[in-house]
Scaffold this active site. Sequence first.
Site, short mmCIF file in Angstrom:
data_model
loop_
_atom_site.label_atom_id
_atom_site.label_comp_id
_atom_site.label_asym_id
_atom_site.label_seq_id
_atom_site.Cartn_x
_atom_site.Cartn_y
_atom_site.Cartn_z
N GLN A 1 -11.81 -21.85 36.45
CA GLN A 1 -12.94 -21.19 37.13
C GLN A 1 -14.24 -21.65 36.49
OE1 GLN A 1 -13.18 -17.15 35.94
NE2 GLN A 1 -14.52 -16.48 37.60
N GLY A 2 -15.01 -22.45 37.22
CA GLY A 2 -16.27 -22.97 36.69
C GLY A 2 -17.46 -22.20 37.24
N SER B 1 -19.51 -19.71 34.87
CA SER B 1 -20.51 -19.48 33.82
C SER B 1 -21.15 -20.79 33.34
CB SER B 1 -19.86 -18.80 32.61
OG SER B 1 -19.22 -17.62 33.00
N GLU C 1 -10.42 -10.98 39.91
CA GLU C 1 -10.30 -11.08 38.46
C GLU C 1 -10.30 -9.69 37.82
OE1 GLU C 1 -13.45 -13.32 36.52
OE2 GLU C 1 -12.23 -13.53 34.71
N GLU D 1 -21.38 -3.88 30.08
CA GLU D 1 -22.73 -3.46 30.50
C GLU D 1 -22.95 -3.76 31.98
OE1 GLU D 1 -22.06 -5.21 27.73
OE2 GLU D 1 -22.46 -3.61 26.30
C1 LIG Z 1 -12.28 -15.25 26.62
C2 LIG Z 1 -13.27 -15.60 27.70
C3 LIG Z 1 -12.86 -16.36 28.78
C4 LIG Z 1 -13.76 -16.71 29.78
N1 LIG Z 1 -13.33 -17.49 30.82
C5 LIG Z 1 -14.22 -17.89 31.76
C6 LIG Z 1 -13.83 -18.80 32.79
O1 LIG Z 1 -12.68 -19.21 32.86
N2 LIG Z 1 -14.74 -19.19 33.69
C7 LIG Z 1 -16.03 -18.74 33.66
O2 LIG Z 1 -16.80 -19.11 34.52
N3 LIG Z 1 -16.46 -17.89 32.68
C8 LIG Z 1 -15.57 -17.47 31.73
N4 LIG Z 1 -15.99 -16.60 30.73
C9 LIG Z 1 -17.41 -16.26 30.67
C10 LIG Z 1 -17.77 -14.83 30.94
O3 LIG Z 1 -17.66 -14.55 32.31
C11 LIG Z 1 -19.19 -14.60 30.41
O4 LIG Z 1 -19.13 -14.72 29.02
C12 LIG Z 1 -19.75 -13.27 30.78
O5 LIG Z 1 -19.99 -13.18 32.15
C13 LIG Z 1 -21.06 -12.97 30.02
O6 LIG Z 1 -21.97 -14.02 30.07
P1 LIG Z 1 -22.66 -14.58 28.74
O7 LIG Z 1 -21.57 -14.88 27.80
O8 LIG Z 1 -23.59 -15.64 29.12
O9 LIG Z 1 -23.48 -13.36 28.14
P2 LIG Z 1 -24.90 -12.85 28.60
O10 LIG Z 1 -24.94 -12.67 30.08
O11 LIG Z 1 -25.96 -13.66 27.99
O12 LIG Z 1 -24.90 -11.42 27.94
C14 LIG Z 1 -25.22 -11.15 26.57
C15 LIG Z 1 -25.29 -9.66 26.38
O13 LIG Z 1 -26.33 -9.13 27.22
C16 LIG Z 1 -25.84 -8.13 28.07
N5 LIG Z 1 -26.52 -8.18 29.36
C17 LIG Z 1 -26.78 -9.24 30.14
N6 LIG Z 1 -27.40 -8.88 31.26
C18 LIG Z 1 -27.53 -7.54 31.21
C19 LIG Z 1 -28.08 -6.57 32.09
N7 LIG Z 1 -28.58 -6.88 33.28
N8 LIG Z 1 -28.02 -5.28 31.71
C20 LIG Z 1 -27.47 -4.93 30.51
N9 LIG Z 1 -26.97 -5.80 29.64
C21 LIG Z 1 -26.98 -7.09 30.00
C22 LIG Z 1 -24.36 -8.46 28.22
O14 LIG Z 1 -23.61 -7.33 28.60
C23 LIG Z 1 -24.00 -8.98 26.83
O15 LIG Z 1 -23.75 -7.88 25.99
C24 LIG Z 1 -15.09 -16.25 29.71
C25 LIG Z 1 -15.51 -15.47 28.63
C26 LIG Z 1 -14.62 -15.15 27.62
C27 LIG Z 1 -15.10 -14.33 26.46
#
Ligand SMILES: Cc1cc2nc3c(=O)[nH]c(=O)nc-3n(C[C@H](O)[C@H](O)[C@H](O)COP(=O)(O)OP(=O)(O)OC[C@H]3O[C@@H](n4cnc5c(N)ncnc54)[C@H](O)[C@@H]3O)c2cc1C
Lengths: 383, 364
Positions: free
Chosen positions: A123-124, A126, A241, A366
């Site tokens: 899944q691409g 993020s 998911e 969140e």
């Molecule tokens: C083990 C694992 C597997 C994954 N696998 C995939 C995958 O296969 N494909 C894929 O596409 N992605 C994948 N992900 C990515 C995952 O979907 C993202 O990490 C997630 O959506 C959060 O994005 P970010 O890491 O950029 O954090 P950010 O969005 O930068 O968030 C950082 C912090 O800010 C908070 N925050 C952000 N926006 C808000 C808001 N509006 N209100 C309140 N708080 C907020 C968040 O809750 C978090 O605590 C995976 C992640 C993990 C940990």
Amino acid sequence: MDLTLSPQEEAFRDELRGWLDEHHPGAEPEGDEAGFEFRRSWQKTLHQAGWAGVSWPKEYGGRGASLIEQAIYNEEVTRAKAPAAVNVLGLAMGGPTVIAHGSEEQRKRYLEPILSAEEIWCQGFSEPESGSDLASLKTKAERHGDEWVVTGQKVWTTLAHHAKWCMLVARTDPDAPKHQGLTYFLMDMDQDAVQVRPLAQITGEAEFNELFLEEARIPHANIVGGEGNGWPVAITTLMHERATLAFGLQIQVKIALGELMEKARSTTVNGGSAAEDEIIRDRLAQLYIESEVLRLNAYRGLTHTMKHGVPGPEGSLGKWQWADVNQALTELALDIAGPQALLRSDDWTYRFLRARANSIEGGTTEILKNIVAERVLGLPRLR
Amino acid sequence: MNFDLTDDQRAIQRTAGEFLAARYKPEELRRLALEEERGFTDEQWKAIAELGWPGLVVSEAHGGLGLGIVELVVVQEQLGYALAPTPFLSDVGAALLLEAGGEDETAAEYLPGVATGERRGTVAVWDADAGWSPTHSALVPGGEDGQPTLTGTKVAVADAAAADFIVVSGADGRHFVVDAGASGLEIEATEALDPTRRLYSVSLSETPARELSLAPEARRRAYEALTTALAAESVGVAQRAMEMATEYAKERQQFGRPIGAYQAISHPCAQMLLETEGARSVTLYAAWALDHEPDTSQLAAAMAKSYAGEAGWRVTAAALQVHGGIGFTFEHDLHFFLKRARANLHAFGDSRWHRRRVADLAGV
Ligand SMILES: Cc1cc2nc3c(=O)[nH]c(=O)nc-3n(C[C@H](O)[C@H](O)[C@H](O)COP(=O)(O)OP(=O)(O)OC[C@H]3O[C@@H](n4cnc5c(N)ncnc54)[C@H](O)[C@@H]3O)c2cc1C
């Protein structure tokens, strides 16, 4: 109200239970590669017997199981400690998205190899700059005749190192409002323009990866749900998911809790068993209750979905609550271990570390709270 | 597998909701809580009796409706939502214990009157120096064999002054029925944390009593049904407090926007939903188990009382915080909900006590 299984549901369970008894492949071998191949061959076995993609319609190779039967399936497979099917993202997210939004040709082309684990999916979504705010993603796709040329970067892409197909969301119209300029593609990972670099996780293993796309090619025919319509298609994937995380894993929590209770009984602290310690007993009981609440909410949500066609408010809470419970459970495991917690002596250390991702993967807690507050309670949006 | 209420149960739910919303408006709740001596009026009780509620858990053989605990929790949740001050739950508690007596003569004599609402009961459980347990008493009967008398003091007895009889717990799980007006019986009003439920201290001095013959299993189930009913009330209380908080969060503006736009407000509101729905699921499950699955009902009831008790408290406490200063005023209605929620957490075994039972029953 009737919380017992119907005769038909019981028959489904008994058939599956019998089959699992007979075909269980034993313990998974050590090592990432060996483990992967083991799970791939297990999924083949499941598929041959019609036990892969049970929720999918029969015409696409599934079993057409009801929601309750799917729940029973999850419970039985987990209870039997059968290995997970290898193609998790294809089975739980990619396939259902193609079934919901794909063309008939796409269904014919993609679904069968998902079930048989011949083609692994990833899944691409993020990107480094776009996580929770997924719709802000920048990976761009330009049309050149019958092809799209894609350039950008994806991150946290689970299973990308094994995948043949990537559910890729890219920006096809930079001038449109952010939710409308997106398109959902199925990208072939077998090309030089796609570079996969593993990312080590806090557990030490590398489940997920970075993807570098440098003019990767995707045929126009690989768009799912139409050009510019990528957002609702991506939401379908995300809903599947979250539902999988909430439902499939609540039973794992129950099993893990059983193991933890056993660990508490067999661990000595301050001269007695940990299970006799007042505070540990109280925390175990609380987790027992919360894991039951998780299960009961899930079933209540299913009843609602079966009756009304859409999940009720309970449904959106499951993934969030599961993350809370699983984290609390693995933390308690370390507290029970006493000084052994300093060592990396058993599987609980891994589970404890892996659980930290539960409140991030598939939508952070969140973000889920925002969704509940805005969509269910009708509170004003922040923006 | 189906978690839905039946059409009949839904009809009960709707009737209860409409009845209570019409009759127990906030002004009336306030008036009953603060001015009415017994906390309810005879007309109100009559109207409740006309709905058949006093006979809800009384078997048909004794003139009741013989409905299940699921029906009871459906009504109880609505009562919690309306926060209607009424001796209903006290009366149900007595009815459940009498019903648990089965063929018992005293039960057979009292229950028909209970079923119609003519005779009201309550349950006196805690000794003055009681511990946590809802069934642990040191009271030992005196008097002659077959004509026992009771001497001792019970505290926090709900609606005692309005009761025609009191079911009193004694040592070793024995239970006795004492009539209002019996010699040596004194009932004294006590101030309570929750002003919407009247509590009394009941002292007995060589007071004549009749023993109820209760099988331990049946007695246990009666208490489990009672605590599950209490859990359902807390679910209703939590639901109402959550609605009050979210409404307020939409209306109240600070710094130029509704406070509900701030996540420090909206996320606790989402948490309220999580806990309220969870409490509702586990309470319905316990009620169903009490009706259909006696083997799992002990554990289910303990889980429901513990989880719903805490959810009720946390949701109302968070709702108060969302309201700011106005939520702390006596004039606002929220504190009635908060007090009921906290009182329910402690009544008939607090959450920790029930968790201890969960630990034992789940094999921790
Ligand atoms: C083990 C694992 C597997 C994954 N696998 C995939 C995958 O296969 N494909 C894929 O596409 N992605 C994948 N992900 C990515 C995952 O979907 C993202 O990490 C997630 O959506 C959060 O994005 P970010 O890491 O950029 O954090 P950010 O969005 O930068 O968030 C950082 C912090 O800010 C908070 N925050 C952000 N926006 C808000 C808001 N509006 N209100 C309140 N708080 C907020 C968040 O809750 C978090 O605590 C995976 C992640 C993990 C940990």
